[in-house]
Design an enzyme around this catalytic site. Structure first.
Site, PDB file in Angstrom:
ATOM      1  N   ARG A 226       0.845  -1.194   0.000  1.00 26.22           N
ATOM      2  CA  ARG A 226       0.000   0.000   0.000  1.00 26.22           C
ATOM      3  C   ARG A 226       0.881   1.244   0.000  1.00 26.22           C
ATOM      4  O   ARG A 226       1.917   1.286   0.665  1.00 26.22           O
ATOM      5  CB  ARG A 226      -0.907   0.026   1.240  1.00 26.22           C
ATOM      6  CG  ARG A 226      -2.110  -0.904   1.131  1.00 26.22           C
ATOM      7  CD  ARG A 226      -3.093  -0.435   0.059  1.00 26.22           C
ATOM      8  NE  ARG A 226      -4.254  -1.294  -0.085  1.00 26.22           N
ATOM      9  CZ  ARG A 226      -4.379  -2.273  -0.987  1.00 26.22           C
ATOM     10  NH1 ARG A 226      -3.393  -2.534  -1.827  1.00 26.22           N
ATOM     11  NH2 ARG A 226      -5.489  -2.979  -1.067  1.00 26.22           N
ATOM     12  N   HIS A 274      -0.335   0.018  -9.883  1.00 32.22           N
ATOM     13  CA  HIS A 274      -1.065  -0.869  -8.962  1.00 32.22           C
ATOM     14  C   HIS A 274      -1.506  -2.135  -9.710  1.00 32.22           C
ATOM     15  O   HIS A 274      -2.704  -2.464  -9.756  1.00 32.22           O
ATOM     16  CB  HIS A 274      -2.270  -0.164  -8.337  1.00 32.22           C
ATOM     17  CG  HIS A 274      -2.746  -0.850  -7.078  1.00 32.22           C
ATOM     18  ND1 HIS A 274      -3.204  -0.179  -5.987  1.00 32.22           N
ATOM     19  CD2 HIS A 274      -2.809  -2.169  -6.751  1.00 32.22           C
ATOM     20  CE1 HIS A 274      -3.547  -1.036  -5.041  1.00 32.22           C
ATOM     21  NE2 HIS A 274      -3.310  -2.265  -5.486  1.00 32.22           N
TER      22      HIS A 274
HETATM   23  P1  NDP Z   1      -2.103 -11.119   4.866  1.00 28.38           P
HETATM   24  O1  NDP Z   1      -3.079 -10.575   5.848  1.00 28.38           O
HETATM   25  O2  NDP Z   1      -2.320 -12.513   4.354  1.00 28.38           O
HETATM   26  O3  NDP Z   1      -0.644 -11.098   5.505  1.00 28.38           O
HETATM   27  C1  NDP Z   1      -0.171 -10.018   6.236  1.00 28.38           C
HETATM   28  C2  NDP Z   1       1.196 -10.360   6.801  1.00 28.38           C
HETATM   29  O4  NDP Z   1       1.727  -9.195   7.428  1.00 28.38           O
HETATM   30  C3  NDP Z   1       1.137 -11.438   7.881  1.00 28.38           C
HETATM   31  O5  NDP Z   1       2.322 -12.218   7.840  1.00 28.38           O
HETATM   32  C4  NDP Z   1       1.108 -10.609   9.176  1.00 28.38           C
HETATM   33  O6  NDP Z   1       1.629 -11.252  10.299  1.00 28.38           O
HETATM   34  C5  NDP Z   1       2.037  -9.483   8.790  1.00 28.38           C
HETATM   35  N1  NDP Z   1       1.793  -8.302   9.644  1.00 28.38           N
HETATM   36  C6  NDP Z   1       0.649  -7.599   9.785  1.00 28.38           C
HETATM   37  N2  NDP Z   1       0.825  -6.576  10.633  1.00 28.38           N
HETATM   38  C7  NDP Z   1       2.108  -6.636  11.038  1.00 28.38           C
HETATM   39  C8  NDP Z   1       2.879  -5.861  11.923  1.00 28.38           C
HETATM   40  N3  NDP Z   1       2.380  -4.800  12.560  1.00 28.38           N
HETATM   41  N4  NDP Z   1       4.173  -6.210  12.105  1.00 28.38           N
HETATM   42  C9  NDP Z   1       4.688  -7.290  11.472  1.00 28.38           C
HETATM   43  N5  NDP Z   1       4.006  -8.078  10.624  1.00 28.38           N
HETATM   44  C10 NDP Z   1       2.730  -7.746  10.399  1.00 28.38           C
HETATM   45  O7  NDP Z   1      -2.021 -10.078   3.669  1.00 28.38           O
HETATM   46  P2  NDP Z   1      -1.779 -10.377   2.101  1.00 28.38           P
HETATM   47  O8  NDP Z   1      -0.547 -11.182   1.986  1.00 28.38           O
HETATM   48  O9  NDP Z   1      -3.022 -10.887   1.482  1.00 28.38           O
HETATM   49  O10 NDP Z   1      -1.576  -8.903   1.544  1.00 28.38           O
HETATM   50  C11 NDP Z   1      -0.359  -8.204   1.772  1.00 28.38           C
HETATM   51  C12 NDP Z   1      -0.432  -6.806   1.197  1.00 28.38           C
HETATM   52  O11 NDP Z   1      -0.524  -6.865  -0.219  1.00 28.38           O
HETATM   53  C13 NDP Z   1      -1.605  -5.951   1.671  1.00 28.38           C
HETATM   54  O12 NDP Z   1      -1.128  -4.651   1.952  1.00 28.38           O
HETATM   55  C14 NDP Z   1      -2.499  -5.893   0.451  1.00 28.38           C
HETATM   56  O13 NDP Z   1      -3.270  -4.719   0.467  1.00 28.38           O
HETATM   57  C15 NDP Z   1      -1.457  -5.884  -0.653  1.00 28.38           C
HETATM   58  N6  NDP Z   1      -1.934  -6.254  -1.967  1.00 28.38           N
HETATM   59  C16 NDP Z   1      -1.438  -5.577  -3.053  1.00 28.38           C
HETATM   60  C17 NDP Z   1      -1.824  -5.908  -4.331  1.00 28.38           C
HETATM   61  C18 NDP Z   1      -1.236  -5.215  -5.493  1.00 28.38           C
HETATM   62  O14 NDP Z   1      -1.631  -5.471  -6.628  1.00 28.38           O
HETATM   63  N7  NDP Z   1      -0.253  -4.345  -5.300  1.00 28.38           N
HETATM   64  C19 NDP Z   1      -2.795  -6.988  -4.569  1.00 28.38           C
HETATM   65  C20 NDP Z   1      -3.208  -7.658  -3.374  1.00 28.38           C
HETATM   66  C21 NDP Z   1      -2.785  -7.301  -2.123  1.00 28.38           C
HETATM   67  P3  NDP Z   1       0.827 -12.456  11.005  1.00 28.38           P
HETATM   68  O15 NDP Z   1       0.983 -13.630  10.061  1.00 28.38           O
HETATM   69  O16 NDP Z   1       1.542 -12.668  12.245  1.00 28.38           O
HETATM   70  O17 NDP Z   1      -0.597 -12.007  11.141  1.00 28.38           O
END
Ligand code: NDP
Length: 311
Positions: A226, A274
């Site tokens: 993001r 994006h």
């Molecule tokens: P998930 O919810 O599956 O995974 C999020 C990961 O981030 C998890 O490992 C989580 O840890 C970790 N996390 C969350 N908060 C923290 C924190 N404060 N400190 C450390 N680790 C943290 O998300 P996705 O993989 O589905 O999506 C990831 C990103 O990709 C999002 O921002 C989404 O908006 C973006 N995205 C972008 C696209 C694009 O085309 N550019 C398309 C689709 C998604 P834990 O496992 O411990 O919960």
């Protein structure tokens, strides 16, 4: 029963989605707007960044299914019905697309292909040192659906991959870490940092001047998550100072990226619109349909968002 489609898509985009939904949920009533909908009959909303308030006044609503993986904008709507589960889109086809984009960006940084593109514009013939993949350390921030798939693809490609997440994670071939101290260490060691964190209050402005200064000098930054994860002025300063070597950016504070934004013409920034992992209606409609069937059978939806955590 029936499904409300709510969001900021063009007619042509909705038409594609509708065709996919009709295939995945034959005979299902689909309404493209609240005004056309039989509001009392709506039990599910398929949403793509709907306008705030779009999901109010639907007494039978029992599932809000996002068509996008990221739900930060959806959750920022204060009028979202508090007791209705929100599910985000988790589609293996998207994870695959994200892994392809990340691999392209990492290869480009590792092998200097972005530098060669710059050299071509300057009519400059100059070979760069060639490192092996195992000599390149890549840090994945976020090891969820996307980050986990990317980490494994990069590890399979031979990179030295480490990953950071909130809770401990186990991924074959990936050195995983949690906590602030490990973040500082791994950030300082990485040649390339790939961001796949969700946007939450805890991760907004993650890449500020202090964090960028904590990266290895000249490292590459790949932001596929993001735009608000990055403090854009701080990134520009870090690039201009040589602290960050090159940035590959798919997401921005304001999208579409305004024509006069300095990122467009910066020599050390590669801009994508994006497009790292677009939702594919063909596979995503099947994922959404499975959740509709689940909630109508009294089961919880898959990939429900934890509203407290914000992802
Ligand atoms: P998930 O919810 O599956 O995974 C999020 C990961 O981030 C998890 O490992 C989580 O840890 C970790 N996390 C969350 N908060 C923290 C924190 N404060 N400190 C450390 N680790 C943290 O998300 P996705 O993989 O589905 O999506 C990831 C990103 O990709 C999002 O921002 C989404 O908006 C973006 N995205 C972008 C696209 C694009 O085309 N550019 C398309 C689709 C998604 P834990 O496992 O411990 O919960």
């Amino acid at each position: 029963m029936g499904i409300l489609l709510a969001g900021s898509l063009s007619d042509a985009e909705w038409a594609l989605w509708e065709a996919a939904f009709h295939g995945a949920l034959p005979g299902e009533p689909l309404w493209r707007s609240r005004d056309q909908a039989d509001r009392a009959a709506v039990d599910v909303a398929f949403v793509a960044n709907p306008l705030p308030g779009a999901l109010q006044g639907l007494p039978g609503l029992r599932l809000i299914q996002s068509l996008w993986a990221g739900v930060d904008r959806l959750l920022s709507d204060p009028t979202l019905p508090p007791d209705v589960p929100v599910a985000r889109m988790v589609d293996p086809a998207m994870n695959l697309a994200m892994a392809e984009t990340a691999l392209w960006a990492v290869l480009g940084l590792h092998r200097g292909f972005f530098t060669y593109a710059r050299q071509q514009r300057a009519v400059q013939w100059q070979q760069l040192a060639q490192r092996r993949a195992d000599e390149v350390t890549v840090l994945l921030l976020g090891l969820g659906q996307m980050g986990g798939a990317v980490a494994q693809r990069l590890a399979a490609q031979g990179y030295a991959v480490s990953g950071w997440s909130r809770r401990p994670a186990t991924l074959p071939g990936v050195a995983t870490h949690t906590g602030d101290a490990a973040l500082a260490d791994t950030l300082a060691e990485a040649d390339i940092v790939v961001n796949l964190l969700p946007l939450t209050p805890a991760t907004t402005g993650f890449f500020d001047a202090r964090r960028l200064a904590g990266m290895a000098r000249g490292a590459g930054l790949v932001n596929l998550a993001r735009g608000a994860h990055v403090v854009e002025a701080d990134l520009l300063a870090a690039l201009d100072a040589g602290q960050v070597g090159h940035a590959v950016l798919d997401v921005f504070q304001v999208e579409p990226l305004p024509p006069l934004h300095p990122f467009w013409r910066h020599d050390r920034i590669t801009v994508l619109p994006h497009a790292a992992a677009l939702t594919d209606p063909r596979s995503a409609a099947r994922v959404a349909a499975a959740n509709v069937r689940a909630v109508r059978c009294g089961q919880p939806p898959a990939h429900a968002v934890d509203l407290q955590r914000g992802y």
